[in-house]
Scaffold this motif. Structure first.
Motif, PDB file in Angstrom:
ATOM      1  N   GLY A  69       5.008  -3.431   8.780  1.00 15.01           N
ATOM      2  CA  GLY A  69       4.331  -3.271   7.504  1.00 15.01           C
ATOM      3  C   GLY A  69       5.029  -3.986   6.366  1.00 15.01           C
ATOM      4  N   GLN A  70       6.361  -4.003   6.357  1.00 15.63           N
ATOM      5  CA  GLN A  70       7.093  -4.676   5.289  1.00 15.63           C
ATOM      6  C   GLN A  70       6.767  -6.161   5.256  1.00 15.63           C
ATOM      7  OE1 GLN A  70       9.114  -3.071   2.902  1.00 15.63           O
ATOM      8  NE2 GLN A  70       8.707  -5.045   1.947  1.00 15.63           N
ATOM      9  N   GLU A  71       6.573  -6.779   6.427  1.00 13.89           N
ATOM     10  CA  GLU A  71       6.227  -8.199   6.465  1.00 13.89           C
ATOM     11  C   GLU A  71       4.829  -8.436   5.904  1.00 13.89           C
ATOM     12  OE1 GLU A  71       7.055 -10.018  10.268  1.00 13.89           O
ATOM     13  OE2 GLU A  71       9.032  -9.072  10.323  1.00 13.89           O
ATOM     14  N   LEU A  72       3.902  -7.514   6.138  1.00 12.58           N
ATOM     15  CA  LEU A  72       2.566  -7.624   5.557  1.00 12.58           C
ATOM     16  C   LEU A  72       2.639  -7.517   4.035  1.00 12.58           C
ATOM     17  CD1 LEU A  72       0.562  -5.435   8.074  1.00 12.58           C
ATOM     18  CD2 LEU A  72       0.637  -7.927   7.964  1.00 12.58           C
ATOM     19  N   LEU A  73       3.442  -6.589   3.532  1.00 11.58           N
ATOM     20  CA  LEU A  73       3.617  -6.443   2.086  1.00 11.58           C
ATOM     21  C   LEU A  73       4.231  -7.699   1.478  1.00 11.58           C
ATOM     22  CD1 LEU A  73       5.028  -2.812   1.968  1.00 11.58           C
ATOM     23  CD2 LEU A  73       2.745  -3.546   1.278  1.00 11.58           C
ATOM     24  N   ASP A  74       5.276  -8.211   2.110  1.00  9.36           N
ATOM     25  CA  ASP A  74       5.984  -9.391   1.601  1.00  9.36           C
ATOM     26  C   ASP A  74       5.106 -10.626   1.580  1.00  9.36           C
ATOM     27  OD1 ASP A  74       8.210  -7.784   1.303  1.00  9.36           O
ATOM     28  OD2 ASP A  74       9.239  -8.585   3.077  1.00  9.36           O
ATOM     29  N   SER A  75       4.135 -10.710   2.485  1.00 10.69           N
ATOM     30  CA  SER A  75       3.265 -11.893   2.553  1.00 10.69           C
ATOM     31  C   SER A  75       2.033 -11.764   1.660  1.00 10.69           C
ATOM     32  CB  SER A  75       2.836 -12.152   4.000  1.00 10.69           C
ATOM     33  OG  SER A  75       1.968 -11.127   4.445  1.00 10.69           O
ATOM     34  N   GLY A  76       1.965 -10.674   0.874  1.00  7.73           N
ATOM     35  CA  GLY A  76       0.858 -10.509  -0.057  1.00  7.73           C
ATOM     36  C   GLY A  76      -0.394  -9.911   0.551  1.00  7.73           C
ATOM     37  N   ARG A  77      -0.280  -9.327   1.727  1.00  3.31           N
ATOM     38  CA  ARG A  77      -1.455  -8.752   2.398  1.00  3.31           C
ATOM     39  C   ARG A  77      -1.500  -7.224   2.285  1.00  3.31           C
ATOM     40  NH1 ARG A  77      -1.435 -11.413   8.150  1.00  3.31           N
ATOM     41  NH2 ARG A  77       0.807 -11.290   7.863  1.00  3.31           N
ATOM     42  N   ALA A  78      -0.870  -6.673   1.261  1.00  3.92           N
ATOM     43  CA  ALA A  78      -0.830  -5.220   1.099  1.00  3.92           C
ATOM     44  C   ALA A  78      -2.214  -4.644   0.859  1.00  3.92           C
ATOM     45  CB  ALA A  78       0.093  -4.840  -0.050  1.00  3.92           C
ATOM     46  N   GLU A  79      -3.010  -5.321   0.085  1.00  5.11           N
ATOM     47  CA  GLU A  79      -4.345  -4.814  -0.248  1.00  5.11           C
ATOM     48  C   GLU A  79      -5.199  -4.640   1.006  1.00  5.11           C
ATOM     49  OE1 GLU A  79      -6.902  -3.291  -3.051  1.00  5.11           O
ATOM     50  OE2 GLU A  79      -4.943  -4.123  -3.454  1.00  5.11           O
TER      51      GLU A  79
END
Length: 80
Positions: A69-79
């Motif tokens: 999940g942290q990698e998804l957040l870092d890549s701007g895909r949190a939404e």
């Protein structure tokens, strides 16, 4: 066993079949018990790793492939 990324409050290792999380810090036992209880309750409802074993300091889980999940957040895909 090799270290996994994103083990911020635990020492997290994996061999590709299991993940071994060794909890560190003054509240380690509480965090371990809490995570074990939640993973056990969520099993079959959400895609969570199975609890393979546990002791006072270490939780061993089945390995689940995917993107942390942290990698998804870092890549701007949190939404998403």
């Amino acid at each position: 066993m090799r270290p996994l990324k994103h083990g911020y409050t635990n020492r997290t290792l994996s061999d590709g079949a299991v993940v071994r999380k060794t909890y560190e810090g003054r509240d380690a036992e509480l965090r371990l018990r809490r995570e074990r209880a939640l993973l056990t309750r969520l099993r079959g409802r959400l895609p969570v790793p199975p609890v393979v074993a546990a002791d006072d300091t270490t939780l061993t889980l089945g390995f689940v492939r995917g993107t942390p999940g942290q990698e998804l957040l870092d890549s701007g895909r949190a939404e998403a």
